[in-house]
Design an enzyme around this catalytic site. Structure first.
Site, mmCIF file in Angstrom:
data_model
loop_
_atom_site.group_PDB
_atom_site.id
_atom_site.type_symbol
_atom_site.label_atom_id
_atom_site.label_comp_id
_atom_site.label_asym_id
_atom_site.label_seq_id
_atom_site.Cartn_x
_atom_site.Cartn_y
_atom_site.Cartn_z
ATOM 1 C CD GLU A 177 4.405 -45.482 -105.595
ATOM 2 O OE1 GLU A 177 3.954 -46.553 -105.162
ATOM 3 O OE2 GLU A 177 5.373 -45.418 -106.384
ATOM 4 C CD GLU A 250 0.733 -48.005 -107.647
ATOM 5 O OE1 GLU A 250 1.656 -48.745 -107.237
ATOM 6 O OE2 GLU A 250 0.927 -46.989 -108.339
#
Length: 771
Positions: A177, A250
């Site tokens: 991320e 995710e």
């Protein structure tokens, strides 16, 4: 699509080990041995599960229909001290991967070096902070040198399991991320190169939220998206990798817990529908989490929203399909049914393994007690208090002591307290301070020559966002009394995550008062059989527990977690030892063993502000164009005004940004509704305001935006002050991740000031950061 998913069945049903395979990305698909494959993954983290239960949890993953397991790699459990590596016990990553391979499961490996994961410091080892010039997650030579040593050593342990080397690791993630943090592609490129050089011979991926992908994307590396569902997945990835393959790295079927807040829950029906859509459209998915597990040995992390500090508890249950103790939930069976639906006709998944045995015991009293001082060992002298990092300590507690030569009544200030402190004067408790509420000082009365002691707990290092850069623990600046800095400190580290036996007291020195009630308490309990046990810690204050020498984790009576999970492999039939450290004694010394957890019971929070109300974050939110889902104009008119998004958006945090109003000064809105996938307004019972840039609190607080009372309204500040400049923003936490296709807004009154004109709507499946 049945043909595309036929390989899913073979992988889910296969009983042999995974042999060498040819895996590649080709024509918008993942291709394994010449056949397209949809990855149906579940996230589970090896150190959050007892090693003895790895096979059990993996079998349950396979029975739900998963063909792949995704896991982060946690640098700070493998290199606790510089250059000293550990890959044993729960840190034996190679064994975890081999066990998956033996069961016919593939692996997505996410080695970081940063991982987030609601894990202390996002997986970074604490000692990085002892280099005062180092800047992690950047092209910093010292940081990259530390990364190089770690990744090289990690490669020696597990790179042989990559698919290109004949193993079962299909994909390797570069960083994590990163687009939410920065856009330094030089740094990202060097991490990728380190992984390649270390032998990680598998396709590389990145993962980011849809709005952050422009920052985190790397040319030549497959981008995956976090938190998106439906067509948004394809649109997000097509911007950088047209045609796919499409992978939601995710997908959030629920969320993590925070000390002092209710247990996170998410109904399974909407996530099940979203998984159904993804599998029906050839989109690979990783459920974060499939099985959360437990933050044993103080490894939980924390988040910050503005100045707010939100630490996670010991349980990482996550309301996942497989519970903290490995129990298949209704969510598990709903997802299993969806996956079964996409298998070839006539084929079925393996039976779900029988539930593991549980054990219980009646309450026992822990009557063998010794004060905290019994655990004192190495101490250091310094002018100012040492941080945990300066003392060579990663987790746990730290004790500070000094003598106040000139006493009086005044304010005691602990500058940059991290995170929870109890203050003692001549051995008597005078109060506590809690970082969650930005508490740094208290009024005290200190006699001349008194002994001042401060016990500080590391409640969890920040794991996400810009505050990652400021993560020291203990008293991280100075202590002052009546405006004068106190010097001449003795610092005693108390990591306490390993306690193989009860500390024993030496005779106290003359005048050496013990801290009031802060102590270890020991006892035993008997089990008729081995089984999973939940220790009932309700009634205790705040502290930690060990069973048979193993760290079970921390408790805190504020909840929501009131029990601690003790895995069956860590207990024995017959007598078992339990030790409890309680830093806020209540006079309760009983422990019972329950068959079920208690994860949703809040207790009294004595540090919470007495007046109640919301705690407004400091700083300003980081609002990015990539998170914008709507830009539109309201009419100056009565009634509900409906606006559709260009496409359904996944969000947990909603930001309403007013860019202009019809009077050019103020903003005023009576009500907000969000429209779900089914075209109906979403429930607002769990909504809460995170941040508001301007409000007239006595007339129009932001909470009125969703109170279902159109006579009440949010109003920007206007009484006795100049109007706040546009934009005016309100950020709302929806309570769980939702898929939203539109919004309804209502003006207060077209004849009154503050009618909104131009506005924008932003949404994030995680939360907005502040700076």
């Amino acid at each position: 699509m049945k043909k595309l998913l036929s390989l899913l069945l073979l992988l889910a049903l296969g009983c042999g080990t995974v042999s060498a395979h040819d895996f590649k990305i080709e024509k918008g698909q993942f291709v394994l041995d010449g056949k397209p494959i949809t990855l149906v993954c579940g996230e589970m983290h090896y150190p959050r599960i007892p090693q003895e239960y790895w096979r059990d949890r993996l079998l349950r993953a396979k029975a739900m229909g998963l063909n792949c397991i995704s896991t982060y790699v946690f640098w700070n459990i493998h290199e606790r001290q510089p250059g000293k590596f550990d890959f044993t016990g729960e840190a034996d990553l190679a064994k975890f991967i081999r066990t998956a391979q033996e069961l016919g499961l593939y692996v997505v490996l996410r080695p970081g070096p940063y991982v987030c994961a609601e894990w202390d410091f996002g997986g970074f080892p604490y000692w990085l902070q002892n280099n005062k010039h180092m800047k992690w997650r950047s092209d910093d030579p010292d940081f990259l040198a530390a990364c190089q040593r770690y990744i090289t050593r990690l490669g020696k342990e597990v790179s042989k399991y990559c698919v290109g080397n004949g193993g079962n690791v299909l994909l390797v993630q570069v960083e994590n991320e990163y687009g939410s943090y920065s856009n330094d592609r030089v740094y990202m490129g060097k991490i990728r190169d380190m992984l390649e050089k270390a032998g990680f011979n598998a396709p590389f991926i990145t993962c980011d939220g849809a709005g952050q992908m422009p920052n985190g994307y790397m040319k030549g590396v497959l981008p995956t998206v976090n938190g998106s569902v439906g067509e948004e997945v394809k649109r997000a990835i097509d911007r950088f990798y047209p045609g796919g393959p499409y992978f939601v790295a995710e997908f959030y079927p629920a969320w993590f817990d925070v000390w002092g807040q209710g247990h996170s829950r998410r109904d399974y029906r909407s996530p099940a529908q979203q998984i159904d859509w993804m599998l029906g459209h050839g989109v690979s998915v990783n459920m974060y989490m499939f099985h959360g597990g437990t933050n044993f040995a103080y490894t939980n992390g924390a988040n910050t929203i503005g100045s707010g500090y939100e630490p996670q508890p010991t349980s990482y249950d996550y309301d996942a399909p497989l519970s903290e103790s490995g129990v298949a939930t209704p969510k598990y069976y709903a997802f299993r049914e969806v996956i079964q639906k996409h298998l070839p006709a006539g084929e079925t998944l393996p039976d779900v393994p029988a539930a593991n045995p549980v054990a219980t015991f009646a309450q026992v009293q822990l009557l063998d007690s010794v004060p905290l001082r019994a655990a004192f060992g190495r101490s250091m002298q310094s002018e100012r208090p040492l941080t945990m990092e300066e003392a060579g300590q990663d987790f746990g507690y730290i004790h500070y002591q000094t003598t106040v030569e000139k006493g009086g009544k005044g304010r005691l200030v602990l500058r940059k307290l991290r995170d929870y402190a109890i203050v003692f004067v001549n051995g008597k408790r005078v109060g506590s301070l809690d970082r969650r509420f930005s508490q740094t000082g208290m009024m005290v009365d200190i006699p001349d020559g008194a002994k001042l002691e401060i016990l500080v707990e590391n409640v969890g290092r920040i794991n996400y966002g810009p505050d990652l850069l400021d993560n020291h623990k203990g008293i991280t600046e100075s202590v002052s009394f009546c405006g004068k800095e106190l010097k001449g400190w003795t610092t005693t580290p108390l990591p306490l995550y390993q306690l193989t036996k009860m500390p024993r007291c030496k005779a106290p020195e003359k005048g050496n008062h013990d801290m009031e009630g802060v102590a270890f308490h020991r006892g035993t309990f008997k089990l008729d059989k081995r089984g999973d046990v939940f220790l009932d810690m309700s009634g205790w204050g705040k502290g930690a527990v060990w069973v048979n020498g193993r760290s079970i984790g921390k408790f805190w009576q504020i909840g929501p977690q009131q029990t601690l999970y003790v895995p069956a492999p860590w207990v024995k039939k017959g007598r078992n030892e339990v030790i409890v450290f309680d830093m806020e004694p209540t006079g309760h010394y009983g422990v019972a063993g329950l068959a079920d957890p208690v994860l949703d019971k809040l207790g009294h929070d004595h540090n919470a502000p007495k007046a109640g109300g919301r705690v407004q974050p400091a700083g300003k939110p980081i609002i990015e164009d990539g998170d914008c889902v709507l830009s539109a104009t309201m009419q100056k008119a009565d009634g509900v005004q409906h606006f559709d998004f260009k496409a359904p958006a996944t969000m947990r945090h909603l930001c309403v940004e007013v860019e202009s109003s019809y009077d050019g000064k103020h903003s005023c809105l009576a009500e907000i509704n969000l429209i779900g996938e089914d075209g109906k307004p979403l429930p607002k019972d769990a909504w809460s305001v995170v941040y508001v840039s301007t409000e007239q609190a006595d007339e129009g607080p932001a909470e009125y935006l969703y109170d279902e009372n159109k006579r009440q309204y949010w109003h920007s500040k206007w009484k006795g002050v100049a109007p706040d400049e546009f934009p005016h923003r309100v950020i709302i936490d929806l309570g769980e991740i939702q898929t939203v296709k539109g919004i309804e807004l209502q003006q207060r009154n077209p004849n009154m000031p503050g009618c909104v004109k131009d506005f924008r709507i932003y949404g994030r499946p995680q939360f907005f950061l502040f700076k």
